[in-house]
Design a protein around this motif. Sequence first.
Motif, PDB file in Angstrom:
ATOM      1  N   SER A 125       6.470   9.676   2.512  1.00 31.01           N
ATOM      2  CA  SER A 125       5.402   8.828   1.980  1.00 31.01           C
ATOM      3  C   SER A 125       5.921   7.942   0.856  1.00 31.01           C
ATOM      4  N   LEU A 126       6.896   8.451   0.087  1.00 33.03           N
ATOM      5  CA  LEU A 126       7.431   7.655  -1.013  1.00 33.03           C
ATOM      6  C   LEU A 126       8.264   6.495  -0.506  1.00 33.03           C
ATOM      7  N   ILE A 127       9.068   6.712   0.514  1.00 35.03           N
ATOM      8  CA  ILE A 127       9.909   5.621   0.986  1.00 35.03           C
ATOM      9  C   ILE A 127       9.184   4.721   1.961  1.00 35.03           C
ATOM     10  N   LEU A 137      13.109  -3.079  -1.247  1.00 40.05           N
ATOM     11  CA  LEU A 137      11.984  -3.952  -0.927  1.00 40.05           C
ATOM     12  C   LEU A 137      10.837  -3.671  -1.878  1.00 40.05           C
ATOM     13  N   TYR A 138      10.279  -4.747  -2.427  1.00 43.00           N
ATOM     14  CA  TYR A 138       9.137  -4.646  -3.326  1.00 43.00           C
ATOM     15  C   TYR A 138       7.993  -5.504  -2.791  1.00 43.00           C
ATOM     16  N   VAL A 139       6.769  -5.178  -3.183  1.00 42.45           N
ATOM     17  CA  VAL A 139       5.609  -6.011  -2.860  1.00 42.45           C
ATOM     18  C   VAL A 139       4.832  -6.304  -4.142  1.00 42.45           C
ATOM     19  N   THR A 192       5.794  -3.547  -6.956  1.00 40.39           N
ATOM     20  CA  THR A 192       5.737  -2.136  -6.568  1.00 40.39           C
ATOM     21  C   THR A 192       6.820  -1.872  -5.524  1.00 40.39           C
ATOM     22  N   LEU A 193       7.602  -0.822  -5.715  1.00 44.33           N
ATOM     23  CA  LEU A 193       8.659  -0.474  -4.769  1.00 44.33           C
ATOM     24  C   LEU A 193       8.043  -0.026  -3.450  1.00 44.33           C
ATOM     25  N   LEU A 237      13.052  -8.956  -1.362  1.00 41.43           N
ATOM     26  CA  LEU A 237      14.236  -8.249  -0.885  1.00 41.43           C
ATOM     27  C   LEU A 237      15.311  -8.392  -1.951  1.00 41.43           C
ATOM     28  N   GLU A 238      15.712  -7.270  -2.536  1.00 44.00           N
ATOM     29  CA  GLU A 238      16.712  -7.266  -3.610  1.00 44.00           C
ATOM     30  C   GLU A 238      17.991  -6.597  -3.125  1.00 44.00           C
TER      31      GLU A 238
END
Length: 585
Positions: A17-19, A428-430, A438-439, A468-469
């Motif tokens: 759920s975290l990833i 990836l963040y949103v 948020t990651l 995308l980092e």
Amino acid sequence: MINRLKYSLLVAALFLSLIGFAQNRTYCNPINIDYGYCPIPDFVKQGKHRATADPVIVQNKGTFYLFSTNQWGYWYSDDLSNWTFVSRKFLRPEHKVYDELCAPSASFVNDTLLVVGSTHGKEFPIWMSTNPKNNEWKELVHKSEAGAWDPQIFWDADTDQIYEYFGSSNLYPLYGFKLNRKTFQPEGEAIPMIALNDDEHGWERFGEHNDNTFLQPFLEGAFMTKHNNKYYLQYGAPGTEFSGYADGVYVGNSPLGPFEYQSHNPFSYKPGGFARGAGHGATFLNTNQSYWHTSTIGICTKNNFERRIGIWPAGFDRDGVMFCNTAYGDYPTYLPNVKQSGEFTRWMLLNYNKPVIVSSTLGGLQPNFSVDEDIKTYWSAKTGNAGEYLISDLGQRATINAIQINYADQDVEFMGKSTPKNGHQYRLYVSNDGKKWTLLVDKSNNEKDVPHEYIELEKSATARYVKLENVKMPTGTFAISGFRIFGNGNQAKPTEVQNFVALRTPPKVKGERRNVWFKWQQNPTADGYVIYFGKSADKLYGSIMVYGKNEYYFNGLDRSDAYYFAIEAFNDSGISARTQVTKVD
């Protein structure tokens, strides 16, 4: 013990759920495998790049095996999503060639897997294995007298007979002969099977858009499939460099013919969209006895033979017509091992030609190339350092279901297979405002080579911005040919296309009947369109994806036959109703 098990399961569920993702139910072309960097020195003058093509997938006892050109090994998978690479060179010490397994044949005879590569001589062995997962191989034939280019060994299980088909030429036909069941050497001379007829079949003409009239097209990639006591001899044309690279099929009642051209051709064809080309491939059965087709996707930027691999659902209709469904064929599609096998998810592309913000830009490799739906173009940052980034603005808050990251090869430093534990690392963040992030996915410790990374989110996310980092590149700069965000937007789906017209020279008028010009009224809410075609109203198996235009020149018709056409529009929120089918003589 039970409490420990429950605790382990709870930790695993929390981690997933975290990833943000779990085991995929879907995939997205090009398939995400560790394509090797080109092994041929003369082919890297414009830059080192990944390359493979001419795939064949075979399945036995629930395991799929994938072989393709010059990869120094092969892959296996239980789900067509997660592939394990097996390192091996199918050469003996005396073989001093780089094409050690070019356009290979791979086929099962009972439970034994046979493999042989292309050769112009008679020196290559046929290899055999009953345990290919563990890389256990031995020679079945020391020197195959049937050595040829683009070979395919076909086992007719009903008769327990073996045949081989081969050929790659812009002059000669495809050939076939029977192999002795005990020695696996040819019985008699090779027999001509089929030849191109580009005067009649427009799609067989050379050129990016089947529009080159002064060079002879290539015929190659023979592959045989038997279905309902019919023999389907497949072939690739007109050239691997082109978006119109496709597979056609002839049908016969016996393995060595005679064969007749299937009216509905090409059966595997994908000239439009992000990943283009669907030629020189193989048809295979899933464990549930559904058919799939794998074939070559072209990039052809740094070299004409810079290519990838795609897979598409395929099959035979009630009339025995062989088809392959490539409509939305580079959007998320359900894998064969799920209930919706082969269906398009209807997760739409959310960021086509939307604004992009980047950390830096190398020369003319501009940011918009990362969202222009063209695998041949790409953006590159100035370095491959951690912290280089790309931000895609979706223009609105949207539901995100999956993300595909297509890395490009810029300033790479080595050739051959990527070194172990040297994978793409990223985060990836949103965000809803482009400021507070948020990651979403953390792959900062990834060790796997993922040049066409595809992430299916276990739980959809809602956001306007996706970042995308880069953390680490295996080699070269941080370069992206397609940062593709899939889900559903919040606007209305497009309305039905209006004033769709297909213009073609009439049968009794002198002119070029292999071409047709499509024209329609531009829909301001559409990102693009899919044109469907076929030779009967209920068999529109061919498709062409068109972005941002309201016309298309199609040069792939058969001269003598009438056609049926329809069109639909799509955007980030859905697909319009399809127009009524139009017949054009």
